[in-house]
Design an enzyme around this catalytic site. Structure first.
Site, PDB file in Angstrom:
ATOM      1  N   ASP A 248     -16.493  14.344  23.627  1.00 48.61           N
ATOM      2  CA  ASP A 248     -16.589  15.320  24.715  1.00 48.61           C
ATOM      3  C   ASP A 248     -15.219  15.590  25.320  1.00 48.61           C
ATOM      4  O   ASP A 248     -14.573  14.680  25.853  1.00 48.61           O
ATOM      5  CB  ASP A 248     -17.543  14.817  25.794  1.00 48.61           C
ATOM      6  CG  ASP A 248     -18.939  14.543  25.249  1.00 48.61           C
ATOM      7  OD1 ASP A 248     -19.454  15.393  24.503  1.00 48.61           O
ATOM      8  OD2 ASP A 248     -19.510  13.485  25.557  1.00 48.61           O
TER       9      ASP A 248
ATOM     10  N   ARG B 284     -22.666   5.942  31.014  1.00 49.78           N
ATOM     11  CA  ARG B 284     -23.152   6.649  32.200  1.00 49.78           C
ATOM     12  C   ARG B 284     -23.553   5.749  33.349  1.00 49.78           C
ATOM     13  O   ARG B 284     -23.315   6.072  34.510  1.00 49.78           O
ATOM     14  CB  ARG B 284     -24.254   7.638  31.836  1.00 49.78           C
ATOM     15  CG  ARG B 284     -25.540   7.103  31.391  1.00 49.78           C
ATOM     16  CD  ARG B 284     -26.398   8.241  30.845  1.00 49.78           C
ATOM     17  NE  ARG B 284     -27.057   7.847  29.631  1.00 49.78           N
ATOM     18  CZ  ARG B 284     -28.341   7.507  29.578  1.00 49.78           C
ATOM     19  NH1 ARG B 284     -29.063   7.515  30.664  1.00 49.78           N
ATOM     20  NH2 ARG B 284     -28.879   7.152  28.446  1.00 49.78           N
TER      21      ARG B 284
ATOM     22  N   ASP C  35     -12.431  10.526  20.523  1.00 54.89           N
ATOM     23  CA  ASP C  35     -13.481  10.733  21.511  1.00 54.89           C
ATOM     24  C   ASP C  35     -14.116  12.086  21.183  1.00 54.89           C
ATOM     25  O   ASP C  35     -13.528  12.897  20.453  1.00 54.89           O
ATOM     26  CB  ASP C  35     -12.877  10.728  22.919  1.00 54.89           C
ATOM     27  CG  ASP C  35     -13.918  10.972  23.995  1.00 54.89           C
ATOM     28  OD1 ASP C  35     -15.025  10.436  23.887  1.00 54.89           O
ATOM     29  OD2 ASP C  35     -13.609  11.725  24.943  1.00 54.89           O
TER      30      ASP C  35
END
Length: 237
Positions: free
Chosen positions: A14, A59, A12
């Site tokens: 972030d 998101r 991943d």
């Protein structure tokens, strides 16, 4: 970690390679706090909401999950909605605009421990990929100066184009392993979000490393982490 047991690593981005999870957190907090104020909802948005409902997810899925947690119903809208639109898509786009502006003004540096591990793995010839729900992943990698480590970047835009389900489904990890040319049963997943850890566990990967940047060791283990560390330097061979 005995790296000789594995042929590739799926990271991943972030919160694992770069501290941009903190930038995402601030962007989500600004957007949702204003929304709750506008709607007259008394219960405030907190960091725990980020970890429980948003962290690691595409998101729009994060928007839906948070709204559901507060019993708020809004129209779905479309990805083309402007950031001012009071829709699921509009709110997601509003958050993305805040994030992009913070990245542009403040920049980002990779965690030193993460770079040390990337260097060590590249020295050993271990192929590496990024698997991120964020469409901003390529820009973040370039800003942090670490794009060259990753021949495969499976980000939210690529997932949408291919019709792949986002985390906590394992589909993006499977696709990244395939693109990297690494057998799924020989790849390691490294994640800081419970949704990403759950995706790695659901994907049947032999090792799922949880990086505790705030989610908590217990939560990461409950999601399926086989090992939890505080920093990627702990994984150096």
């Amino acid at each position: 970690m005995d790296w000789s047991d594995y042929d590739g690593v799926l990271f991943d981005l972030d919160g694992v390679i770069t501290p941009t999870a903190e930038v995402h957190m601030r962007a989500w907090a600004a957007m949702f706090s204003q929304l709750l104020t506008d709607l007259g909802v008394a219960e405030p948005y907190t960091d725990q909401d980020y970890f429980d409902h948003v962290d690691g997810k595409p998101r729009y899925d994060g928007v839906r999950a948070f709204l559901a947690s507060r019993g708020i119903e809004l129209p779905e809208g479309s990805p083309e909605d402007p950031p001012t639109a009071q829709t699921v898509s509009g709110l997601g786009n509003r958050k993305d605009a805040v994030f992009a502006e913070e990245l542009r003004t403040d920049g980002v540096e990779a965690y030193p421990g993460s770079v040390a591990l990337l260097d060590a793995l590249r020295e050993r010839g271990v192929p590496m990929a990024i698997v991120s729900s964020s469409r901003n992943a390529p820009a973040v990698l370039e800003a942090a100066g670490v794009a060259d480590y990753f021949p495969v970047v499976m980000h939210g835009g690529v997932a949408a184009e291919r019709g792949l389900a986002g985390k906590p489904a394992p589909d993006t990890f499977w696709a990244a392993a395939d693109d990297l040319g690494v057998a799924r049963d020989r790849a390691v997943v490294v994640e800081d979000a419970t949704s990403g850890v759950a995706a790695g566990a659901a994907g049947g990967f032999p090792a799922v490393v949880g990086v505790d940047r705030g989610a908590g060791e217990q939560a990461l283990r409950e999601a399926g982490a086989t090992l939890v560390v505080q920093d990627l330097a702990e994984l150096l061979p």
